[in-house]
Design a protein around this motif. Structure first.
Motif, short mmCIF file in Angstrom:
data_model
loop_
_atom_site.label_atom_id
_atom_site.label_comp_id
_atom_site.label_asym_id
_atom_site.label_seq_id
_atom_site.Cartn_x
_atom_site.Cartn_y
_atom_site.Cartn_z
N PHE A 1 -2.45 10.16 -9.35
CA PHE A 1 -3.75 10.48 -9.95
C PHE A 1 -4.88 10.23 -8.95
O PHE A 1 -5.84 11.00 -8.87
N GLU A 2 -4.76 9.15 -8.20
CA GLU A 2 -5.78 8.83 -7.20
C GLU A 2 -5.75 9.85 -6.06
O GLU A 2 -6.80 10.24 -5.54
N ALA A 3 -4.56 10.28 -5.66
CA ALA A 3 -4.45 11.31 -4.63
C ALA A 3 -5.07 12.62 -5.11
O ALA A 3 -5.77 13.30 -4.36
N TYR A 4 -4.84 12.96 -6.36
CA TYR A 4 -5.45 14.16 -6.95
C TYR A 4 -6.97 14.06 -6.90
O TYR A 4 -7.66 15.02 -6.56
N GLU A 5 -7.51 12.90 -7.24
CA GLU A 5 -8.96 12.70 -7.21
C GLU A 5 -9.51 12.88 -5.80
O GLU A 5 -10.58 13.46 -5.62
N VAL A 6 -8.79 12.41 -4.80
CA VAL A 6 -9.23 12.57 -3.41
C VAL A 6 -9.26 14.05 -3.05
O VAL A 6 -10.21 14.53 -2.43
N VAL A 7 -8.23 14.78 -3.46
CA VAL A 7 -8.16 16.21 -3.14
C VAL A 7 -9.24 16.99 -3.87
O VAL A 7 -9.93 17.83 -3.28
N VAL A 8 -9.44 16.71 -5.14
CA VAL A 8 -10.38 17.48 -5.95
C VAL A 8 -11.83 17.09 -5.68
O VAL A 8 -12.69 17.95 -5.48
N HIS A 9 -12.14 15.81 -5.67
CA HIS A 9 -13.53 15.38 -5.55
C HIS A 9 -13.92 14.93 -4.15
O HIS A 9 -15.08 15.00 -3.79
N HIS A 10 -13.00 14.41 -3.41
CA HIS A 10 -13.18 14.03 -2.00
C HIS A 10 -14.50 13.28 -1.77
O HIS A 10 -15.38 13.74 -1.06
N ASN A 11 -14.62 12.12 -2.42
CA ASN A 11 -15.78 11.26 -2.17
C ASN A 11 -15.28 9.89 -1.70
O ASN A 11 -14.10 9.59 -1.76
N TRP A 12 -16.21 9.07 -1.22
CA TRP A 12 -15.82 7.79 -0.65
C TRP A 12 -15.19 6.85 -1.66
O TRP A 12 -14.29 6.08 -1.32
N LEU A 13 -15.64 6.91 -2.91
CA LEU A 13 -15.08 6.03 -3.93
C LEU A 13 -13.61 6.35 -4.19
O LEU A 13 -12.76 5.45 -4.25
N SER A 14 -13.30 7.63 -4.33
CA SER A 14 -11.90 8.01 -4.59
C SER A 14 -11.02 7.72 -3.37
O SER A 14 -9.87 7.28 -3.52
N ILE A 15 -11.54 7.90 -2.17
CA ILE A 15 -10.78 7.60 -0.96
C ILE A 15 -10.54 6.10 -0.85
O ILE A 15 -9.42 5.65 -0.55
N ALA A 16 -11.56 5.30 -1.10
CA ALA A 16 -11.42 3.84 -1.03
C ALA A 16 -10.45 3.32 -2.08
O ALA A 16 -9.62 2.44 -1.80
N THR A 17 -10.53 3.87 -3.28
CA THR A 17 -9.62 3.46 -4.35
C THR A 17 -8.17 3.75 -3.97
O THR A 17 -7.29 2.89 -4.13
N LEU A 18 -7.93 4.94 -3.45
CA LEU A 18 -6.57 5.30 -3.02
C LEU A 18 -6.11 4.40 -1.88
O LEU A 18 -4.97 3.92 -1.90
N ALA A 19 -6.98 4.14 -0.92
CA ALA A 19 -6.60 3.31 0.23
C ALA A 19 -6.25 1.89 -0.20
O ALA A 19 -5.23 1.33 0.25
N VAL A 20 -7.07 1.30 -1.06
CA VAL A 20 -6.79 -0.07 -1.53
C VAL A 20 -5.48 -0.11 -2.31
O VAL A 20 -4.65 -1.00 -2.11
N ASN A 21 -5.27 0.88 -3.17
CA ASN A 21 -4.04 0.89 -3.96
C ASN A 21 -2.82 1.12 -3.06
O ASN A 21 -1.77 0.51 -3.28
N LEU A 22 -2.94 1.97 -2.04
CA LEU A 22 -1.83 2.16 -1.11
C LEU A 22 -1.51 0.86 -0.37
O LEU A 22 -0.33 0.52 -0.17
N LEU A 23 -2.55 0.12 0.02
CA LEU A 23 -2.34 -1.17 0.67
C LEU A 23 -1.61 -2.15 -0.24
O LEU A 23 -0.68 -2.84 0.18
N ILE A 24 -2.03 -2.21 -1.50
CA ILE A 24 -1.41 -3.15 -2.44
C ILE A 24 0.03 -2.77 -2.71
O ILE A 24 0.93 -3.61 -2.67
N VAL A 25 0.28 -1.48 -2.98
CA VAL A 25 1.65 -1.04 -3.26
C VAL A 25 2.54 -1.25 -2.02
O VAL A 25 3.67 -1.74 -2.13
N GLY A 26 2.02 -0.93 -0.85
CA GLY A 26 2.78 -1.15 0.38
C GLY A 26 3.07 -2.62 0.62
O GLY A 26 4.18 -3.00 1.01
N TYR A 27 2.07 -3.46 0.38
CA TYR A 27 2.24 -4.90 0.55
C TYR A 27 3.30 -5.45 -0.42
O TYR A 27 4.16 -6.25 -0.04
N MET A 28 3.22 -5.02 -1.67
CA MET A 28 4.20 -5.49 -2.66
C MET A 28 5.61 -5.04 -2.30
O MET A 28 6.56 -5.81 -2.42
#
Length: 159
Positions: A114-141
């Motif tokens: 869903f976050e990746a979709y938001e980055v593709v559709v809206h492409h703003n800094w908030l959606s990019i930052a949200t996806l990046a933070v979540n990728l970091l957390i999932v990768g870390y876990m």
């Protein structure tokens, strides 16, 4: 393992923050239930010096009109449940409980498409930052959980 504990605590603080924000939103929505929501929104717009007849405030007012009291109560209950889940997850991560590490991995992974979709559709800094933070957390876990069996085996060999 000290680095892992610091990382888990950082994620726990993020989850607790999400829980607090959700609780505040849920309580705010609950206080609006049973009131004239359109009037409350008009007062808010006036306080913010926004013209209710302009485009974005108009959308906000239309959304307020379409929500009934039942919907507000359900949204408030949902926000409360979400905040409880986030607080439980934060507690478990803070105390390095393995099941909450798995929960953080799975629950974070569910949001990724869903976050990746938001980055593709809206492409703003908030959606990019949200996806990046979540990728970091999932990768870390994933990294942390993958290391656990090796650490347990090394601990057994050292006995």
């Amino acid at each position: 393992m000290v680095k892992a504990a610091k990382g888990l605590r950082a994620v726990a603080l993020l989850e607790a923050t999400k829980g607090v924000l959700s609780l505040i939103v849920g309580l705010g929505i609950h206080t609006l239930a049973g009131k004239d929501l359109k009037h409350a929104c008009e007062q808010l717009l006036t306080h913010l010096h926004l013209n209710p007849a302009s485009h974005l405030p108009g959308i906000f007012l239309h959304a307020a009109e379409s929500l009934g009291n039942i919907n507000l109560t359900l949204i408030a209950v949902g926000a409360l449940l979400y905040s409880c889940i986030r607080f439980i997850e934060a507690y478990g991560l803070w105390h390095s409980m393995v099941w909450t590490e798995w929960f953080a991995l799975v629950s974070g992974g569910i949001y990724l498409p869903f976050e990746a979709y938001e980055v593709v559709v809206h492409h703003n800094w908030l959606s990019i930052a949200t996806l990046a933070v979540n990728l970091l957390i999932v990768g870390y876990m994933a990294w942390l959980l993958r290391r656990k069996p090796a650490l347990a085996l090394a601990h057994e060999r050292n006995k």
